[in-house]
Design an enzyme around this catalytic site. Structure first.
Site, PDB file in Angstrom:
ATOM      1  N   LYS A  12      -6.936   2.625  -2.275  1.00  0.00           N
ATOM      2  CA  LYS A  12      -7.588   3.522  -1.324  1.00  0.00           C
ATOM      3  C   LYS A  12      -8.294   4.622  -2.096  1.00  0.00           C
ATOM      4  O   LYS A  12      -7.804   5.056  -3.146  1.00  0.00           O
ATOM      5  CB  LYS A  12      -6.562   4.124  -0.363  1.00  0.00           C
ATOM      6  CG  LYS A  12      -7.169   4.817   0.849  1.00  0.00           C
ATOM      7  CD  LYS A  12      -6.098   5.134   1.887  1.00  0.00           C
ATOM      8  CE  LYS A  12      -6.718   5.721   3.142  1.00  0.00           C
ATOM      9  NZ  LYS A  12      -5.722   5.937   4.215  1.00  0.00           N
ATOM     10  N   HIS A  34      -8.535  -6.910   4.306  1.00  0.00           N
ATOM     11  CA  HIS A  34      -8.275  -6.185   5.542  1.00  0.00           C
ATOM     12  C   HIS A  34      -9.611  -5.725   6.115  1.00  0.00           C
ATOM     13  O   HIS A  34     -10.386  -5.062   5.428  1.00  0.00           O
ATOM     14  CB  HIS A  34      -7.381  -4.963   5.294  1.00  0.00           C
ATOM     15  CG  HIS A  34      -5.925  -5.276   5.335  1.00  0.00           C
ATOM     16  ND1 HIS A  34      -4.939  -4.308   5.210  1.00  0.00           N
ATOM     17  CD2 HIS A  34      -5.268  -6.451   5.511  1.00  0.00           C
ATOM     18  CE1 HIS A  34      -3.753  -4.879   5.296  1.00  0.00           C
ATOM     19  NE2 HIS A  34      -3.925  -6.173   5.465  1.00  0.00           N
ATOM     20  N   ASP A  54     -10.315   3.742  10.626  1.00  0.00           N
ATOM     21  CA  ASP A  54      -9.661   2.617  11.287  1.00  0.00           C
ATOM     22  C   ASP A  54     -10.097   2.439  12.736  1.00  0.00           C
ATOM     23  O   ASP A  54      -9.285   2.306  13.650  1.00  0.00           O
ATOM     24  CB  ASP A  54      -8.132   2.771  11.209  1.00  0.00           C
ATOM     25  CG  ASP A  54      -7.619   2.613   9.789  1.00  0.00           C
ATOM     26  OD1 ASP A  54      -7.829   1.535   9.230  1.00  0.00           O
ATOM     27  OD2 ASP A  54      -7.033   3.556   9.247  1.00  0.00           O
ATOM     28  N   GLU A 110      -2.987  -2.915  -2.516  1.00  0.00           N
ATOM     29  CA  GLU A 110      -4.130  -2.407  -1.755  1.00  0.00           C
ATOM     30  C   GLU A 110      -4.459  -0.984  -2.186  1.00  0.00           C
ATOM     31  O   GLU A 110      -3.639  -0.079  -2.076  1.00  0.00           O
ATOM     32  CB  GLU A 110      -3.798  -2.442  -0.264  1.00  0.00           C
ATOM     33  CG  GLU A 110      -4.883  -1.879   0.629  1.00  0.00           C
ATOM     34  CD  GLU A 110      -4.487  -1.895   2.092  1.00  0.00           C
ATOM     35  OE1 GLU A 110      -5.305  -1.458   2.923  1.00  0.00           O
ATOM     36  OE2 GLU A 110      -3.355  -2.323   2.415  1.00  0.00           O
ATOM     37  N   ASP A 118      -9.792  -3.663   1.365  1.00  0.00           N
ATOM     38  CA  ASP A 118      -9.860  -3.104   2.718  1.00  0.00           C
ATOM     39  C   ASP A 118     -11.200  -2.389   2.827  1.00  0.00           C
ATOM     40  O   ASP A 118     -11.475  -1.473   2.052  1.00  0.00           O
ATOM     41  CB  ASP A 118      -8.703  -2.126   2.944  1.00  0.00           C
ATOM     42  CG  ASP A 118      -8.666  -1.558   4.351  1.00  0.00           C
ATOM     43  OD1 ASP A 118      -9.706  -1.017   4.795  1.00  0.00           O
ATOM     44  OD2 ASP A 118      -7.604  -1.606   5.000  1.00  0.00           O
ATOM     45  N   TRP A 178       0.855  -1.191   0.000  1.00  0.00           N
ATOM     46  CA  TRP A 178       0.000   0.000   0.000  1.00  0.00           C
ATOM     47  C   TRP A 178       0.884   1.232   0.000  1.00  0.00           C
ATOM     48  O   TRP A 178       1.877   1.295   0.728  1.00  0.00           O
ATOM     49  CB  TRP A 178      -0.916   0.038   1.223  1.00  0.00           C
ATOM     50  CG  TRP A 178      -1.692   1.323   1.292  1.00  0.00           C
ATOM     51  CD1 TRP A 178      -2.847   1.618   0.643  1.00  0.00           C
ATOM     52  CD2 TRP A 178      -1.341   2.505   2.031  1.00  0.00           C
ATOM     53  NE1 TRP A 178      -3.248   2.911   0.927  1.00  0.00           N
ATOM     54  CE2 TRP A 178      -2.335   3.479   1.785  1.00  0.00           C
ATOM     55  CE3 TRP A 178      -0.273   2.837   2.880  1.00  0.00           C
ATOM     56  CZ2 TRP A 178      -2.302   4.756   2.346  1.00  0.00           C
ATOM     57  CZ3 TRP A 178      -0.240   4.114   3.437  1.00  0.00           C
ATOM     58  CH2 TRP A 178      -1.250   5.048   3.172  1.00  0.00           C
ATOM     59  N   HIS A 181     -11.465   1.445   2.598  1.00  0.00           N
ATOM     60  CA  HIS A 181     -10.788   2.165   1.519  1.00  0.00           C
ATOM     61  C   HIS A 181     -11.676   2.454   0.318  1.00  0.00           C
ATOM     62  O   HIS A 181     -11.184   2.607  -0.801  1.00  0.00           O
ATOM     63  CB  HIS A 181      -9.551   1.384   1.079  1.00  0.00           C
ATOM     64  CG  HIS A 181      -8.416   1.494   2.038  1.00  0.00           C
ATOM     65  ND1 HIS A 181      -7.145   1.071   1.758  1.00  0.00           N
ATOM     66  CD2 HIS A 181      -8.361   1.982   3.297  1.00  0.00           C
ATOM     67  CE1 HIS A 181      -6.351   1.288   2.791  1.00  0.00           C
ATOM     68  NE2 HIS A 181      -7.081   1.836   3.744  1.00  0.00           N
ATOM     69  N   ASP A 218      -6.985  -4.408  10.365  1.00  0.00           N
ATOM     70  CA  ASP A 218      -6.208  -3.180  10.167  1.00  0.00           C
ATOM     71  C   ASP A 218      -6.950  -2.008  10.794  1.00  0.00           C
ATOM     72  O   ASP A 218      -7.788  -1.377  10.158  1.00  0.00           O
ATOM     73  CB  ASP A 218      -5.973  -2.931   8.679  1.00  0.00           C
ATOM     74  CG  ASP A 218      -5.048  -1.737   8.419  1.00  0.00           C
ATOM     75  OD1 ASP A 218      -4.556  -1.151   9.406  1.00  0.00           O
ATOM     76  OD2 ASP A 218      -4.832  -1.398   7.247  1.00  0.00           O
ATOM     77  N   ASP A 231     -11.911   6.391   6.063  1.00  0.00           N
ATOM     78  CA  ASP A 231     -11.025   5.318   6.507  1.00  0.00           C
ATOM     79  C   ASP A 231     -10.425   5.667   7.868  1.00  0.00           C
ATOM     80  O   ASP A 231      -9.242   5.982   7.989  1.00  0.00           O
ATOM     81  CB  ASP A 231      -9.909   5.109   5.470  1.00  0.00           C
ATOM     82  CG  ASP A 231      -8.944   4.018   5.896  1.00  0.00           C
ATOM     83  OD1 ASP A 231      -9.396   3.038   6.485  1.00  0.00           O
ATOM     84  OD2 ASP A 231      -7.738   4.170   5.646  1.00  0.00           O
TER      85      ASP A 231
END
Length: 414
Positions: free
Chosen positions: A222, A281, A291, A220, A254, A181, A257, A321, A289
């Site tokens: 985003k 993820h 997290d 990955e 993810d 990433w 993302h 993640d 994003d």
């Protein structure tokens, strides 16, 4: 009859074998991210600030400051998590023992301590090159940088990371997922969108030129990040097209993302139609994003359902993640990982075959009824039995152990 036996009988009436579900869950490894324990700082430079679209918010006491503290905290967390576990490392967590080594010169031996840790505790390892929090990533450009020398540095780091992954795979006798990433993008609307993507494509071609057995490569995407709100070089379309044209490179999903209206659960079956492996993820985005610690919410349940009912439990490589510095970091690991496992168990307890048959017959009324009724089936009793067999607390009693650990260990860190 105890609660589990009652639940077992009730699920059996629908053709669901709870023993089989428990057995399958016990064999599914979850890759747990090391960076929750120290707010993504790593061990390169003490006190360095995060950069490159990464931000951990909060200042809860007890952050791990050394490799030893991070390993100690990780062990505390996994003692409360059932089933198989892996540890997911970033290159910035190299343990250098006094050496000065830049990222393009990292070698497998710089992760020997982690390999020993994994062997001692029955863990697999996954790996990530670190393209952020570095002087040469200060302008949020790495593999797409217009400066040839800077771009070459990051290409060397990508190559080094894949070789480290192979080194780990050889030492553990187990495949290693190597996930790439990058934060590359622009804050303002760019004058050239194509040029950076062509440079990224060329960089990736160099990084993946060497075939490395034991390494599962993935990229990955985003949708945007802090400081790159207008344009992200490594977009979903770019990486999906790249993976489709480069056998052996996979597209990692993810669920933080994408645009807030996009659901990763809806994307899983699309990629399973074309790829034999799907890296994933799992996080919890809140408006972006952000997290957050994984909850047992609707999207996590649906992601797990898509994995299980499509027979892809062995094909989807699940990693977590998130990084929350506002709460006890050990508890964050435990809560998020157990929730991912709960979602998988819930999926394993669904009468998927009969539900699919209802859909194929067009009996959508019956399908909706059964899907909704399953939400109040005694899933909790099966989870408690699973935890009992795994030798971990089944209910919130695990939190008392974390509080003791905080008092005895974490609170003593300055």
């Amino acid at each position: 009859m105890n609660a589990y036996e009652l639940a077992k009988a009730r699920y059996a009436a629908l053709g669901v074998d709870t023993e089989e579900a428990i057995g399958r869950l016990a064999q599914k490894a979850i890759s747990i991210h090391c960076w929750q324990g120290d707010d993504v700082l790593g061990f390169e430079n003490a006190g360095q600030a995060l950069s490159g679209g990464i931000q951990a918010t909060g200042n809860y006491p007890g952050r791990a400051r050394t490799p030893q503290e991070l390993m100690q905290d990780f062990l505390e967390a996994i003692s409360l998590i059932p089933g198989k576990k892996r540890i997911n490392l970033h290159a910035s967590y190299a343990i250098l023992h006094g050496e000065t080594v830049d990222r393009d010169a990292l070698e497998g031996r710089h992760f020997d301590d982690w390999i020993d840790f994994a062997k001692e505790n029955g863990l697999g390892i996954d790996f990530n090159p670190t393209f952020f929090s570095h002087p040469l990533a200060a302008d949020t450009l790495t593999l797409s940088h217009p400066n040839d020398e800077i771009r070459a540095f990051w290409v060397r780091h990508g190559i080094a990371s894949r070789r480290i992954s192979q080194y780990i795979a050889d030492k553990l006798g187990d495949k290693v997922l190597c996930n790439l990433w990058i934060p590359d993008g622009y804050k303002e609307i760019p004058a050239d969108r194509l040029g950076p993507r062509l440079r990224l494509k060329d960089s990736l071609d160099k990084i993946y030129a060497e075939k490395l057995p034991g390494v599962i490569d993935c990229v990955e995407s985003k949708v945007f990040g802090i400081g790159v709100e207008a344009y992200t070089v490594g977009s979903s379309e770019f990486y999906l097209a790249y993976a489709a044209q480069h056998p052996g490179v996979y597209n990692l999903l993810d669920n933080g993302h994408y645009h807030p209206t996009e659901m990763v659960s809806d994307k899983i079956s699309a990629l399973l139609s074309f790829f034999d492996v799907l890296p994933l993820h799992v996080t919890r985005p809140m408006r972006w994003d952000s997290d957050h610690v994984v909850r047992l919410d609707d999207e996590i349940r649906e992601i797990a359902l898509e994995i299980v009912r499509n027979g892809a439990l062995d094909r989807v490589l699940i990693g977590l993640d998130y990084f929350d510095a506002s709460i006890n970091r050990v508890a964050a690991w435990v809560i998020g990982t157990r929730n991912m496992q709960k979602a998988l168990l819930n999926a394993l307890l669904q009468p998927s075959a009969s539900l699919k048959a209802m859909q194929d017959k067009g009996d959508f009324t019956c399908m909706l009824m059964q899907q909704e009724e399953m939400k109040t089936y005694p899933f909790g009793a099966v989870w408690e039995e699973y935890c009992r067999r795994q030798g971990v607390p089944a209910d919130e009693s695990w939190f008392a152990q974390v509080l003791r650990y905080e008092q005895e260990v974490l609170s003593k860190r300055s």
